[in-house]
Design a protein around this motif. Sequence first.
Motif, PDB file in Angstrom:
ATOM      1  N   UNK A  45      19.110  -8.896  20.078  1.00 36.38           N
ATOM      2  CA  UNK A  45      20.008  -9.184  18.963  1.00 36.38           C
ATOM      3  C   UNK A  45      21.424  -9.385  19.498  1.00 36.38           C
ATOM      4  N   UNK A  46      22.062 -10.457  19.042  1.00 38.17           N
ATOM      5  CA  UNK A  46      23.464 -10.732  19.385  1.00 38.17           C
ATOM      6  C   UNK A  46      24.229 -10.816  18.074  1.00 38.17           C
ATOM      7  N   UNK A  47      25.188  -9.902  17.879  1.00 37.03           N
ATOM      8  CA  UNK A  47      25.899  -9.784  16.604  1.00 37.03           C
ATOM      9  C   UNK A  47      27.390 -10.006  16.817  1.00 37.03           C
ATOM     10  N   UNK A  48      27.997 -10.806  15.943  1.00 35.28           N
ATOM     11  CA  UNK A  48      29.440 -11.023  16.018  1.00 35.28           C
ATOM     12  C   UNK A  48      30.104 -10.785  14.668  1.00 35.28           C
ATOM     13  N   UNK A  49      31.377 -10.385  14.666  1.00 36.90           N
ATOM     14  CA  UNK A  49      32.108 -10.227  13.401  1.00 36.90           C
ATOM     15  C   UNK A  49      32.287 -11.581  12.722  1.00 36.90           C
ATOM     16  N   UNK A  50      32.177 -11.592  11.392  1.00 38.67           N
ATOM     17  CA  UNK A  50      32.341 -12.827  10.625  1.00 38.67           C
ATOM     18  C   UNK A  50      31.000 -13.462  10.325  1.00 38.67           C
ATOM     19  N   UNK A  51      30.764 -13.783   9.051  1.00 36.03           N
ATOM     20  CA  UNK A  51      29.518 -14.435   8.661  1.00 36.03           C
ATOM     21  C   UNK A  51      29.558 -15.922   8.963  1.00 36.03           C
ATOM     22  N   UNK A  52      28.690 -16.687   8.291  1.00 30.03           N
ATOM     23  CA  UNK A  52      28.660 -18.134   8.498  1.00 30.03           C
ATOM     24  C   UNK A  52      29.891 -18.736   7.834  1.00 30.03           C
ATOM     25  N   UNK A  53      30.665 -19.477   8.598  1.00 30.93           N
ATOM     26  CA  UNK A  53      31.898 -20.033   8.054  1.00 30.93           C
ATOM     27  C   UNK A  53      31.641 -21.378   7.366  1.00 30.93           C
ATOM     28  N   UNK A  54      32.466 -21.695   6.373  1.00 28.58           N
ATOM     29  CA  UNK A  54      32.470 -23.018   5.763  1.00 28.58           C
ATOM     30  C   UNK A  54      31.459 -23.215   4.663  1.00 28.58           C
ATOM     31  N   UNK A  55      30.998 -22.132   4.018  1.00 30.15           N
ATOM     32  CA  UNK A  55      30.073 -22.276   2.900  1.00 30.15           C
ATOM     33  C   UNK A  55      28.679 -22.701   3.295  1.00 30.15           C
ATOM     34  N   UNK A  56      28.343 -22.619   4.571  1.00 26.37           N
ATOM     35  CA  UNK A  56      27.005 -23.014   5.016  1.00 26.37           C
ATOM     36  C   UNK A  56      26.036 -21.856   4.847  1.00 26.37           C
ATOM     37  N   UNK A  57      24.745 -22.217   4.885  1.00 24.87           N
ATOM     38  CA  UNK A  57      23.692 -21.216   4.783  1.00 24.87           C
ATOM     39  C   UNK A  57      22.896 -21.208   6.070  1.00 24.87           C
ATOM     40  N   UNK A  58      22.017 -20.221   6.227  1.00 23.66           N
ATOM     41  CA  UNK A  58      21.203 -20.135   7.439  1.00 23.66           C
ATOM     42  C   UNK A  58      20.407 -21.417   7.642  1.00 23.66           C
ATOM     43  N   UNK A  59      19.844 -21.965   6.561  1.00 22.59           N
ATOM     44  CA  UNK A  59      19.055 -23.189   6.700  1.00 22.59           C
ATOM     45  C   UNK A  59      19.881 -24.332   7.283  1.00 22.59           C
TER      46      UNK A  59
END
Length: 588
Positions: free
Chosen positions: A341-355
């Motif tokens: 597992x590689x984890x970084x602060x901050x979610x997906x930027x720019x309104x994008x989703x995992x898909x």
Amino acid sequence: METSQGPIEHVIARLRAAATDLSFVEVKKAAGGLPKDVWPTVSAFSNGDGGLIILGLDESAGFAPTQGFEAAAIRDGLSEGLRPRGGGESPGPVSPRPLGSIDIAVIDGASIVVADIEPLPAAMKPAFVTTQGKEGGTYERVGDGDRRMSTYGVFLLSTDGAQPRLDTEPVRGASLDDLDGEQLERFIARLRRRRPRSVADLASTVDILTRHNVLAPDGQTPTLAGLLAFGRYPQHSLPQAMVTFAVYPGRTKDVYVGETRMLDRRVIEGPIPAMVDDCVRAVLQNIQVRRVVVGAGARDEPEIPEVAIREAVTNALTHRDYSPWALGDQVRVELYPDRLEVTNPGGIWGGRRVLDLFDGSSRSRNAVLSAMLADVPMLDRDESVSENAGSGIPTMTGALGRAGLAAPRYLASVTSMTVVLDRHGLLNPETDQWLAGIGADSLEPDARRALVLVHRGYAVDNQVLRAQLAMDSADARAVLRGLVDEGWLQYPRRTDGAYREGQRLEAAKTLFPEPVGDVRLEGSLDERIIEALTPGPELSVHEIGERLGTTAGSLRPRLRVLVAQGAIVATAPPTSRSRRYRLARATT
């Protein structure tokens, strides 16, 4: 009634089987009127992926209808709270106004109120309880409950629609002497070779470094991007801009082997090129290696391909949040017996989703840093740190696929992003045993792999399945449609969504395999639409509605999904009054 979570009868059957609320479904007794805690739930669903609020069921009584429930009054109160406000009116209970629908359904002979809350567009988030203010009244869904979002989470949602420029900010207290002169020379030489126009009119080193955002406009102070890429020791100014590496003996952090909690623990520092190489080296030293015959010789290959490890770490360091809210946190690389597992602060930027991460496009929270690293050489070779071409995830996926492993799995929240790389293949003895236990062992291998992906929490659509299993579009669509036809999966809720667990998979996984009471689940709306079209007629939306006893409004979202997935065919454009539907002919 059809909802975003499936037919309301199915949803309630799932609630009764689980004996608790679900992550996308909140139930409230509402015996004494509209409960005040409905608004935090509206906020949480609006800030996430949407969800269903059911009023008029008593969880303590096995989700039986609430005695004395006033459905019409509750519906009207909820509708009043969600209605649009005029310019001269006070705001509603949740700001900005949430999106969704409200209706009354009948369950066990009693009326309940169902509010189907849609996610807000990224530019409108966060949704917050008006009287509590944005910082105190923004909620997120955690498990089956609502939790106040952290100030950091509120900040990320509020700024998600604008390109950050933090990577161009000067680092206070740092100077040109804090940068590695040899690396700067190699960087400039690379620019002269590969991007000559970007330096052609500049004579001085300072001017070149300023133009390329290594230095701030004052020509003396390194920018955040410049210090991270070229710093001799960036952690002097940015103590937590580092990586922590840990190897755990069990599948969770709380597992001990004797007195041992960690098998390896390291703090990895330096500029980004050094941290990438040191992280990769640390992982390779702690995973197994197999001997592979190649032609007349042989070579050692790690169980996780090196290129996949490198891309995961590089992406985390490049795209993490470097805002003041997140500079107290670091990138974490954690190795477990079954995964990395590689984890970084901050979610997906720019309104994008995992898909959206699998579409091959390049979009970065740190646009300047990302572009810079495409020209920053590694410390001991001319290879650059990254390509900045949207190729990172396809590269990881291809390398993992060639090694018989699943593509990277992404676990995103508002405040963090984790990429998971499996150490074992999709079809191993453990998953084979699970598939046999649920009665899916007779499926074709690709179908079994697709089920395992859904079981492991992957958001699977045609594009993701293509990437995961290295198949073409037609084959991916055929596999998913076959699993839907057999009841293992359901079509996505939206045209751009992921496939969902079907009744057969849900029944196989539940802790309560027996029917709940006398409930018999009717086929899903998708199945009923396909059944209505199976004899071969072309039907309009109203004709389908008459056959199924439902409304055109309930049918249209599902028809759009079924057309997008190739299950049915529309005979005319969406705006045409002559638009009809027929069953698609199999192509494989």
